[in-house]
Scaffold this active site. Structure first.
Site, PDB file in Angstrom:
ATOM      1  N   ILE A  62       0.679  -1.365   0.018  1.00  0.00           N
ATOM      2  CA  ILE A  62      -0.021  -0.012   0.039  1.00  0.00           C
ATOM      3  C   ILE A  62       0.703   1.225  -0.102  1.00  0.00           C
ATOM      4  O   ILE A  62       0.565   2.126  -0.608  1.00  0.00           O
ATOM      5  CB  ILE A  62      -1.060   0.035   1.161  1.00  0.00           C
ATOM      6  CG1 ILE A  62      -2.010  -1.035   1.041  1.00  0.00           C
ATOM      7  CG2 ILE A  62      -1.670   1.324   1.329  1.00  0.00           C
ATOM      8  CD1 ILE A  62      -2.739  -1.635   2.309  1.00  0.00           C
ATOM      9  N   ASP A 101      14.110   2.623  10.667  1.00  0.00           N
ATOM     10  CA  ASP A 101      13.396   1.735  11.281  1.00  0.00           C
ATOM     11  C   ASP A 101      12.238   2.722  12.220  1.00  0.00           C
ATOM     12  O   ASP A 101      12.433   3.225  13.203  1.00  0.00           O
ATOM     13  CB  ASP A 101      14.372   1.148  12.304  1.00  0.00           C
ATOM     14  CG  ASP A 101      13.572   0.091  13.445  1.00  0.00           C
ATOM     15  OD1 ASP A 101      12.329   0.042  13.138  1.00  0.00           O
ATOM     16  OD2 ASP A 101      14.420  -0.354  14.063  1.00  0.00           O
ATOM     17  N   ARG A 114       3.994  11.739  15.682  1.00  0.00           N
ATOM     18  CA  ARG A 114       4.433  12.911  16.747  1.00  0.00           C
ATOM     19  C   ARG A 114       5.184  13.841  16.058  1.00  0.00           C
ATOM     20  O   ARG A 114       5.168  14.913  15.967  1.00  0.00           O
ATOM     21  CB  ARG A 114       5.075  12.325  17.797  1.00  0.00           C
ATOM     22  CG  ARG A 114       5.486  13.184  18.961  1.00  0.00           C
ATOM     23  CD  ARG A 114       6.179  12.342  20.061  1.00  0.00           C
ATOM     24  NE  ARG A 114       7.263  11.578  19.941  1.00  0.00           N
ATOM     25  CZ  ARG A 114       7.860  10.697  20.647  1.00  0.00           C
ATOM     26  NH1 ARG A 114       7.334  10.652  22.038  1.00  0.00           N
ATOM     27  NH2 ARG A 114       9.160  10.050  20.494  1.00  0.00           N
ATOM     28  N   TYR A 157      -1.307  -8.895  16.556  1.00  0.00           N
ATOM     29  CA  TYR A 157      -1.463  -7.910  15.241  1.00  0.00           C
ATOM     30  C   TYR A 157      -2.665  -7.300  15.575  1.00  0.00           C
ATOM     31  O   TYR A 157      -2.790  -5.931  15.183  1.00  0.00           O
ATOM     32  CB  TYR A 157      -1.428  -8.921  14.023  1.00  0.00           C
ATOM     33  CG  TYR A 157      -1.794  -7.829  12.922  1.00  0.00           C
ATOM     34  CD1 TYR A 157      -0.665  -7.365  12.264  1.00  0.00           C
ATOM     35  CD2 TYR A 157      -2.715  -7.873  12.209  1.00  0.00           C
ATOM     36  CE1 TYR A 157      -0.931  -6.577  11.277  1.00  0.00           C
ATOM     37  CE2 TYR A 157      -3.132  -7.008  11.135  1.00  0.00           C
ATOM     38  CZ  TYR A 157      -2.115  -6.491  10.524  1.00  0.00           C
ATOM     39  OH  TYR A 157      -2.219  -5.726   9.566  1.00  0.00           O
ATOM     40  N   LYS A 190      -3.170  -3.112  15.903  1.00  0.00           N
ATOM     41  CA  LYS A 190      -4.030  -2.337  15.108  1.00  0.00           C
ATOM     42  C   LYS A 190      -5.216  -1.585  15.548  1.00  0.00           C
ATOM     43  O   LYS A 190      -5.481  -0.600  15.337  1.00  0.00           O
ATOM     44  CB  LYS A 190      -4.174  -3.219  13.852  1.00  0.00           C
ATOM     45  CG  LYS A 190      -3.364  -3.510  12.775  1.00  0.00           C
ATOM     46  CD  LYS A 190      -2.630  -2.517  12.342  1.00  0.00           C
ATOM     47  CE  LYS A 190      -1.600  -2.605  11.400  1.00  0.00           C
ATOM     48  NZ  LYS A 190      -0.919  -1.589  10.453  1.00  0.00           N
ATOM     49  N   THR A 227      -0.641  -7.682  -1.055  1.00  0.00           N
ATOM     50  CA  THR A 227       0.657  -7.142  -0.983  1.00  0.00           C
ATOM     51  C   THR A 227       1.686  -8.283  -0.376  1.00  0.00           C
ATOM     52  O   THR A 227       1.259  -9.460   0.021  1.00  0.00           O
ATOM     53  CB  THR A 227       0.534  -6.282   0.234  1.00  0.00           C
ATOM     54  OG1 THR A 227       0.035  -6.923   1.472  1.00  0.00           O
ATOM     55  CG2 THR A 227      -0.538  -5.011   0.280  1.00  0.00           C
TER      56      THR A 227
END
Length: 250
Positions: free
Chosen positions: A16, A62, A126, A159, A163, A193
């Protein structure tokens, strides 16, 4: 949707994120690309026509390192002079994605998933908010959540938790920085993907999709939704999560 000469930071240059970069570049945006893999960045450059230092910057980052993220955003502002928005698409899955219960959860892998998917998104968000406030004053940021950030699914606890955290982060920060900066998220369903290919390999079977559309989505389809949220076409939209999931069953 006008992006000409605006500056966008993008993480996760496969799937994406790559589609977002390609579509923004096609519409005249200047883009700062970040990925932990230099090979992914080089592949992205190879797919973008007429790339030059005026319109594209690449940095190995990273996202789980606050220092690395801050250095990347600072370099982006030094290079382009401003930041107008961002698409935080970087993310990962674990080695037992979809096949391991919470009782078998490896602590190190749990920490890795939260560090990349949630903490990494926070570090990026941020730094990007600060940069937008200090340069262009107004802008739009889109984070990558997931259908599993909207609903729980067995054997996906780590996971899904990461999310869900992105969803909460998105909604909370939107309240802090609006209306000058809009913060939204997309929640893709099964999308073609490299991560989906990895998940299929781990599970040794096709991903089950209880959807209206009997197919997986494409990265370009999700990217079009990201561009909508980045653009002034969504000028009255913030703190929302846009499902791009083919009509996944509630």
């Amino acid at each position: 949707m006008t992006f000409n000469e605006k500056v966008y930071a993008i993480t996760g240059l496969s799937g994406i994120g790559l589609a977002v970069a390609r579509q923004l570049h096609e519409q005249g945006a200047r883009i700062s690309l970040a990925d932990i893999s230099d090979a992914a960045l080089q592949n992205a450059l190879a797919q973008l026509p007429n790339v030059n230092t005026n319109n594209t910057l690449t940095t190995v980052v990273d996202v789980g390192s606050a220092a690395a993220v801050n250095e990347w955003i600072d370099a982006t502002v030094r290079h382009f002079g401003r930041l107008d928005g961002a698409a935080n698409m970087a993310g990962t899955i674990g080695s037992k994605h979809g096949i391991e219960a919470l009782t078998e959860q490896d602590d190190t892998e749990w920490d890795m998933l939260l560090r990349v998917n949630l903490t990494g998104t926070m570090y990026c968000l941020r730094a990007q908010v600060k940069a937008i406030q200090n340069t262009s004053q107004t802008g739009s940021i889109v984070n990558a959540a997931s259908i599993l950030g909207i609903r729980g699914l067995g054997l996906h606890a780590a996971y899904s938790a990461s999310k869900h955290g992105v969803v909460g982060l998105t909604k909370s920060v939107a309240k802090e920085v609006g209306p000058s900066i809009r913060v939204n998220a997309v929640a893709p369903g099964a999308t073609q993907t490299p991560l989906l290919e990895k998940a299929v390999a781990i599970q040794e079977k096709a991903i089950s999709m209880p959807t209206v559309f009997p197919r997986v989505g494409t990265a370009d389809e999700v990217a079009q939704s990201v561009l909508f949220l980045l653009s002034d076409a969504s000028s009255y939209t913030t703190g929302t999560v846009l499902n791009v999931d083919g009509g996944w069953d509630p």
